[in-house]
Every structure is written in structure tokens, then in C-alpha cells.
Motif scaffolding. Structure first.
Motif, short mmCIF file in Angstrom:
data_model
loop_
_atom_site.label_atom_id
_atom_site.label_comp_id
_atom_site.label_asym_id
_atom_site.label_seq_id
_atom_site.Cartn_x
_atom_site.Cartn_y
_atom_site.Cartn_z
N VAL A 39 -23.31 3.36 -23.83
CA VAL A 39 -24.59 4.21 -23.54
C VAL A 39 -25.54 2.60 -23.91
CG1 VAL A 39 -27.31 5.19 -23.90
CG2 VAL A 39 -24.46 6.56 -23.61
N CYS A 40 -26.62 1.67 -22.94
CA CYS A 40 -27.00 0.93 -23.76
C CYS A 40 -28.44 1.10 -24.21
CB CYS A 40 -28.02 -0.17 -22.20
SG CYS A 40 -28.90 -1.44 -22.26
N VAL A 41 -28.97 0.47 -24.99
CA VAL A 41 -29.69 0.78 -25.93
C VAL A 41 -31.29 -0.41 -25.93
CG1 VAL A 41 -28.48 1.64 -27.90
CG2 VAL A 41 -29.11 -0.42 -28.44
N SER A 62 -24.38 3.37 -18.77
CA SER A 62 -25.83 3.76 -18.68
C SER A 62 -26.64 2.56 -19.29
CB SER A 62 -26.80 4.39 -19.55
OG SER A 62 -26.40 4.11 -20.99
N CYS A 63 -28.20 2.38 -18.41
CA CYS A 63 -29.13 1.22 -18.44
C CYS A 63 -30.10 2.05 -19.00
CB CYS A 63 -29.36 0.60 -17.55
SG CYS A 63 -30.04 -0.85 -17.43
N VAL A 91 -29.91 6.79 -17.14
CA VAL A 91 -31.16 6.02 -17.47
C VAL A 91 -31.41 6.94 -18.40
CG1 VAL A 91 -33.64 6.11 -16.96
CG2 VAL A 91 -32.69 5.92 -14.40
N GLY A 92 -31.17 5.60 -19.60
CA GLY A 92 -31.43 5.71 -20.88
C GLY A 92 -30.36 4.94 -21.74
N ILE A 127 -30.56 9.83 -20.73
CA ILE A 127 -30.63 10.31 -22.18
C ILE A 127 -30.66 10.05 -23.37
CG2 ILE A 127 -28.53 9.43 -23.56
CD1 ILE A 127 -27.16 8.23 -20.72
N ILE A 128 -31.28 11.28 -23.49
CA ILE A 128 -32.85 11.55 -24.59
C ILE A 128 -32.76 11.48 -25.99
CG2 ILE A 128 -34.91 13.02 -25.05
CD1 ILE A 128 -35.01 13.25 -22.31
N HIS A 129 -33.08 10.64 -26.56
CA HIS A 129 -32.84 10.40 -28.00
C HIS A 129 -34.13 11.08 -28.75
CE1 HIS A 129 -32.96 7.98 -32.27
NE2 HIS A 129 -33.60 8.13 -32.61
#
Length: 260
Positions: A39-41, A62-63, A91-92, A127-129
């Protein structure tokens, strides 16, 4: 077989592990971890991240831009460009974090909305934080039709009420090694109440290593410890937990081709 639905392979401190990245991937596979989602940050780090895992068929990417890694304004055109790439399956990581950066609420909210809009445009899940931002996270998800793209609340540590609200929007809930921690009784109670058909497992490596690996650098091979803990809480076999969460993973991230 298991999956690690959320890890940061590009952020592993390999010297601390005493391993190369191919060895980390091999250890995961030896521990029956079939697939990993890296997962991209940070948009600025996306190309390097993507390149670092490009040779591994059992790693997807992801991005997005994490709320604690974003610049003042997210480059929405660049986000859309990268999220449109075939190899990007989600996405995320995006969302809201008022625990560490309450002073950046407005910027975080604007970025989160941009991610939702891009996810709807490219038809890929979010993808939610979310941390200390329950009402705002749900409000923005609802007002910008996040249910159209779907997604997951990752590394979930919030209330059962928030989980149910996300489930009502068609989202999945992902559980990390936090639930194995001694002080996570409330989270274990939430996990017990979550429906199996909306559950994912993750490491969030290199962070949050589960018991019995606390204090070590986390890695995808350790996702089995998360699965063990969830299976115990829910009173099912680990094999059943692995079967269901793996199926959930491929249902949500439908752009991923299954690997053996």
C-alpha cells in the motif's frame, strides 16, 4: 492459504530483519501467505515503491497519499493518472487522522474527498485510514458516494457502531495485529461481532507486529498470527478463517489475479 491485505514492503527495514526483500516474500509464501497488497502512502514515493515489488507476481500495489504523509495539497491530476494504471488495484491509503495531526483537518478532508472522487472515476476500491475522526470519516464517505467504489477500513480500531456504518456502505473491515495486544479487549469484542463475509486480515508491516512477535519488525509472514487470534475470538478454525478472508480479499480487490 492466507493473504496480507495491507503491508508496506517498501518501508521494511531489511537490515533489522536480516533479510532481502525476495527472502521476505519467500518467507511469507512458506508461511502459506498467498498474496500481499503493498500500500502506497505517498505519491512522491509511488514510482520507487512500484518498482521495488514489480518482479513479484504475488504482490499487488495501490496508489494514494496517507493523511500523515501528504503535502498541503494533493496533486489530484497525478493521483488520477497513477490510479488509472492497470497494475494499481486500489486507491489509498487515504482518510483522516486527527490523533496525530488535528491541525491539518481541512487539508486531510480535502485530500480524502479527492481520493473518493478518483476511486469512483477509476472504479477501484478505497483503502481508508481513520483515527479519532469517526464522524467526519463517515460523513465524507456518505456525502461523496464512497459506496459506489467500495473499499476497506484498514487496521480497524474503532467502535462496532462505526464498523456497522461502514458495512452499511458496502465496506470491508480489516484487522491487524493490534487485536493480539494485551490492552485490546475492546477491539476483540468488536471483532467477535463482525460478519465473516466482510472481514480482512493484514499486518500493516513493518508496523504493529502481533503477539508473539511484539517488538520485532513486522512482515507479511506474521499475518497468520492475526488469523489465529481472530479465529480464536470467533470460535472457528484457522483454516475456515483463512478461506473466508482470502475469498473476501479477491472479491474486494477484483483487479487482482489470484496467485498460488
Amino acid at each position: 492459504m492466507f493473504v496480507d491485505s495491507h503491508c508496506h514492503l517498501d518501508r521494511l527495514e531489511l537490515d533489522k530483519l536480516g533479510l532481502t526483500l525476495p527472502q521476505v516474500i519467500a518467507q511469507a509464501k512458506a508461511n502459506q501467505v498467498q498474496h500481499m497488497l503493498c500500500v502506497c502512502v505517498s505519491l512522491a514515493e509511488f514510482e520507487q515503491m512500484a518498482q521495488s515489488v514489480a518482479s513479484f507476481s504475488n504482490v499487488s500495489i495501490s496508489c494514494g497519499e496517507h493523511p500523515l504523509h501528504q503535502q498541503d495539497n494533493v496533486d489530484v491530476a497525478l493521483l488520477l493518472e497513477k490510479c488509472s494504471l492497470q497494475q494499481v488495484v486500489a486507491v489509498g491509503e487515504t482518510g483522516l487522522d486527527y490523533f496525530y495531526a488535528p491541525e491539518a483537518k481541512l487539508n486531510q478532508q480535502a485530500a480524502f474527498v479527492s481520493h473518493i472522487q478518483v476511486a469512483n472515476q477509476v472504479k477501484k476500491p478505497l483503502i481508508i485510514h481513520t483515527r479519532d475522526a469517526r464522524s467526519d470519516t463517515l460523513a465524507l464517505m456518505r456525502s461523496h458516494q464512497a459506496e459506489n467504489c467500495g473499499g476497506v477500513l484498514h487496521c480497524f480500531t474503532e467502535s462496532i457502531e462505526m464498523a456497522k456504518a461502514a458495512l452499511d456502505l458496502g465496506f470491508y473491515i480489516s484487522i491487524s495485529g493490534i487485536m493480539t495486544f494485551r490492552n485490546a479487549a475492546e477491539l476483540r469484542d468488536v471483532v467477535k461481532k463482525l460478519p465473516l463475509d466482510r472481514l480482512l486480515i493484514e499486518t500493516d508491516s513493518p508496523y504493529l507486529a502481533p503477539v508473539p512477535f511484539r517488538g520485532k519488525t513486522n512482515q507479511p509472514a506474521y499475518v497468520t498470527a492475526v488469523a489465529d487470534a481472530i479465529a480464536e475470538v470467533k470460535g472457528i478454525s484457522v483454516d475456515k478463517l483463512a478461506e473466508v478472508t482470502t475469498a473476501n480479499f479477491y472479491n474486494l480487490f477484483s483487479h487482482i489475479k489470484k496467485t498460488n
